[in-house]
Enzyme design. Structure first.
Site, PDB file in Angstrom:
ATOM      1  N   HIS A 224       0.850  -1.200   0.000  1.00  0.00           N
ATOM      2  CA  HIS A 224       0.000   0.000   0.000  1.00  0.00           C
ATOM      3  C   HIS A 224       0.879   1.241   0.000  1.00  0.00           C
ATOM      4  O   HIS A 224       2.080   1.164   0.282  1.00  0.00           O
ATOM      5  CB  HIS A 224      -0.900   0.015   1.249  1.00  0.00           C
ATOM      6  N   ASP A 226       0.835   5.144   1.871  1.00  0.00           N
ATOM      7  CA  ASP A 226       0.129   5.831   2.957  1.00  0.00           C
ATOM      8  C   ASP A 226      -0.556   7.065   2.380  1.00  0.00           C
ATOM      9  O   ASP A 226      -0.059   7.671   1.425  1.00  0.00           O
ATOM     10  CB  ASP A 226       1.117   6.227   4.062  1.00  0.00           C
ATOM     11  N   HIS A 281       4.739   0.097  -0.237  1.00  0.00           N
ATOM     12  CA  HIS A 281       5.505  -0.700   0.722  1.00  0.00           C
ATOM     13  C   HIS A 281       4.633  -1.775   1.343  1.00  0.00           C
ATOM     14  O   HIS A 281       3.404  -1.720   1.246  1.00  0.00           O
ATOM     15  CB  HIS A 281       6.129   0.216   1.786  1.00  0.00           C
ATOM     16  N   ARG A 291       7.500  -9.008  15.308  1.00  0.00           N
ATOM     17  CA  ARG A 291       7.983  -7.701  14.867  1.00  0.00           C
ATOM     18  C   ARG A 291       6.994  -6.630  15.325  1.00  0.00           C
ATOM     19  O   ARG A 291       5.775  -6.874  15.320  1.00  0.00           O
ATOM     20  CB  ARG A 291       8.110  -7.710  13.341  1.00  0.00           C
TER      21      ARG A 291
HETATM   22  C1  LIG Z   1      -4.949   8.629   9.027  1.00  0.00           C
HETATM   23  C2  LIG Z   1      -4.988   7.391   8.585  1.00  0.00           C
HETATM   24  C3  LIG Z   1      -4.018   6.807   7.623  1.00  0.00           C
HETATM   25  C4  LIG Z   1      -4.425   5.346   7.572  1.00  0.00           C
HETATM   26  C5  LIG Z   1      -5.910   5.448   7.752  1.00  0.00           C
HETATM   27  C6  LIG Z   1      -5.993   6.387   8.956  1.00  0.00           C
HETATM   28  O1  LIG Z   1      -7.284   6.919   9.126  1.00  0.00           O
HETATM   29  C7  LIG Z   1      -5.547   5.653  10.218  1.00  0.00           C
HETATM   30  C8  LIG Z   1      -4.689   4.433   9.933  1.00  0.00           C
HETATM   31  C9  LIG Z   1      -3.773   4.570   8.743  1.00  0.00           C
HETATM   32  C10 LIG Z   1      -3.336   3.235   8.146  1.00  0.00           C
HETATM   33  C11 LIG Z   1      -2.141   2.574   8.855  1.00  0.00           C
HETATM   34  C12 LIG Z   1      -1.801   1.235   8.135  1.00  0.00           C
HETATM   35  C13 LIG Z   1      -1.763   1.378   6.604  1.00  0.00           C
HETATM   36  C14 LIG Z   1      -2.991   2.187   6.096  1.00  0.00           C
HETATM   37  C15 LIG Z   1      -3.069   2.179   4.581  1.00  0.00           C
HETATM   38  C16 LIG Z   1      -4.227   1.653   6.771  1.00  0.00           C
HETATM   39  O2  LIG Z   1      -4.957   0.801   6.360  1.00  0.00           O
HETATM   40  O3  LIG Z   1      -4.425   2.305   7.978  1.00  0.00           O
HETATM   41  C17 LIG Z   1      -2.950   3.563   6.730  1.00  0.00           C
HETATM   42  C18 LIG Z   1      -4.048   4.553   6.296  1.00  0.00           C
HETATM   43  C19 LIG Z   1      -3.609   5.382   5.134  1.00  0.00           C
HETATM   44  O4  LIG Z   1      -2.505   5.944   5.145  1.00  0.00           O
HETATM   45  O5  LIG Z   1      -4.390   5.449   4.181  1.00  0.00           O
HETATM   46  O1  LIG Z   2       5.278  -2.433   9.741  1.00  0.00           O
HETATM   47  C1  LIG Z   2       5.800  -1.844   8.821  1.00  0.00           C
HETATM   48  O2  LIG Z   2       7.000  -1.893   8.576  1.00  0.00           O
HETATM   49  C2  LIG Z   2       4.955  -1.025   7.879  1.00  0.00           C
HETATM   50  C3  LIG Z   2       3.777  -0.395   8.556  1.00  0.00           C
HETATM   51  C4  LIG Z   2       3.027   0.477   7.640  1.00  0.00           C
HETATM   52  O3  LIG Z   2       3.253   0.493   6.456  1.00  0.00           O
HETATM   53  C5  LIG Z   2       1.955   1.357   8.153  1.00  0.00           C
HETATM   54  O4  LIG Z   2       1.627   1.296   9.341  1.00  0.00           O
HETATM   55  O5  LIG Z   2       1.422   2.140   7.339  1.00  0.00           O
HETATM   56 FE   LIG Z   3       2.243   2.165   5.463  1.00  0.00          FE
END
Ligand SMILES: C=C1C[C@]23C[C@@]1(O)CC[C@H]2[C@@]12CCC[C@@](C)(C(=O)O1)[C@H]2[C@@H]3C(=O)O
Ligand SMILES: O=C(O)CCC(=O)C(=O)O
Ligand SMILES: [Fe+2]
Length: 351
Positions: A224, A226, A281, A291
């Site tokens: 994905h 961010d 990533h 981890r």
């Molecule tokens: C602010 C945010 C980015 C995120 C969605 C969220 O509302 C809270 C969690 C974030 C996260 C962390 C893991 C990867 C990710 C793609 C997910 O599913 O939740 C990211 C979201 C994002 O960056 O789109």
């Molecule tokens: O655990 C990791 O190294 C990646 C975590 C991550 O990509 C995320 O929280 O958005």
């Molecule tokens: Fe991420």
């Protein structure tokens, strides 16, 4: 940029796993890594840049890393080491609670904060070998459910962590934008008069990847980008993070003592009009070691619209994206996942 993403399916609801009871990888956790042959794995052919923030050439090094990698590690960042030990300990305490206890702080179906599966799980037919806890605002209500008698010390750790991360993220914004000839004080109104990005907002994501009986066939967190401006990631000593390097393949981002990983997110991709592409990533898992990672997901204040910066737009460089708030972008991401950036592309008028 024309990216290929791993296959996705329609969203579905699943129960929480109890990883400790699984001695073999159930079929529902088996990922088809064969599909990765699209992206040959180049193991350690190239490595993600490591940048010393006290180096006088840090701005140029950051600019180059953002343009060519979308990710880099920083050392000498000024965040006190003890804070990482503390946040790691809070994270460890949280994920080692019994499943029933963790579920007391479960993320509600329409909520953002709390314990649960990776939010992106709904886009995949297979389960990920991980648990997560998202913190937006104060974690107090959820932490009180988890640790009725000592939630305050854990809340204090998160508060301090957020404070330090916000400072670092503001500094990184100035360095990244500086490398593009953009001065936060003059060119970014929402950076505030001191250019400290005081109004910025953020989420903290605690990720836990238990040791896995069959790591080669499992997936910790699927590929994905961010949705952020930038993400500051702390990882413990177990490796697992990989980034996709266009034309090369998946590259490991090894844990480096005292270093933090900085990812370019989709909003920076938009703000930089594609100069700093967000990085795809994923996190892989390990047979013997669990981890932990802690992501500080950094974005603008809720009222701010992010659009390609005027200094990066001109007759030969039309704005590639339309203005969006973080919330609008997250909503788009929740619907279209890794195609969200294409959904906010500006209509290009052909002359
Ligand atoms: C602010 C945010 C980015 C995120 C969605 C969220 O509302 C809270 C969690 C974030 C996260 C962390 C893991 C990867 C990710 C793609 C997910 O599913 O939740 C990211 C979201 C994002 O960056 O789109
Ligand atoms: O655990 C990791 O190294 C990646 C975590 C991550 O990509 C995320 O929280 O958005
Ligand atoms: Fe991420």
């Amino acid at each position: 940029m024309n990216r290929k993403f791993p296959s996705q399916t329609m969203p579905s609801i699943r129960p929480h796993p109890d990883f400790t009871s699984l001695r073999e990888l159930p079929d529902s956790y088996v990922w088809n890594h064969q599909a990765d042959s699209d992206y040959p794995s180049s193991a350690d052919a190239e490595s993600v840049p490591i940048i010393d923030l006290t180096d006088p050439n840090a701005v140029q090094a950051i600019g180059h890393a953002c343009k060519t990698w979308g990710v880099f590690q920083v050392i000498n960042h000024g965040v006190p080491t003890h804070l990482f030990h503390m946040v790691e300990s809070t994270s460890r305490d949280l994920f080692s609670l019994p499943v029933n206890q963790k579920l007391k702080a479960a993320r509600s179906p329409d909520g953002v904060s709390g314990y649960g599966f990776a939010r992106i799980s709904s886009f995949f037919s297979k389960l990920m070998w991980s648990e997560g806890f998202t913190i937006v605002g104060s974690p107090q209500e959820h932490f009180r459910q988890l640790w009725p008698h000592n939630y305050i010390s854990h809340c204090d750790v998160i508060k301090e962590y957020k404070r330090e991360m916000k400072k670092l993220a503001g500094r990184l914004m100035c360095l990244m934008l500086g490398s593009l000839g953009i001065t936060a004080e003059q060119d970014i109104k929402w950076a505030g008069p001191k250019a400290d990005f005081k109004e910025a907002s953020a989420a903290v994501q605690l990720n836990y990847y238990p040791a896995c009986p069959d790591p080669e066939r499992a997936m910790g967190l699927a590929a994905h980008t961010d949705s952020t401006l930038l993400t500051v990631l702390y990882q413990n000593k177990t490796s697992g993070l990989q980034v996709l390097r266009e034309g090369v393949g998946w590259i490991r981002v090894p844990p480096v003592a005292e270093a933090l990983v900085i990812n370019i997110g989709d909003l920076m991709h938009i703000l930089s009009n594609g100069c700093f592409p967000s990085v795809l990533h994923r996190a892989m898992v390990n047979r013997t070691c669990h981890r932990l990672s802690i992501a500080y997901l950094y974005g603008p204040a809720s009222s701010v619209k992010i659009s390609p910066h005027p200094k990066l737009v001109g007759p030969s460089q039309p704005p590639l994206y339309r203005p969006v708030t973080w919330k609008e972008y997250l909503d788009t991401k929740a619907k279209h996942f890794n195609k969200a950036l294409s959904w906010v592309r500006a209509e290009l008028v052909s002359l």
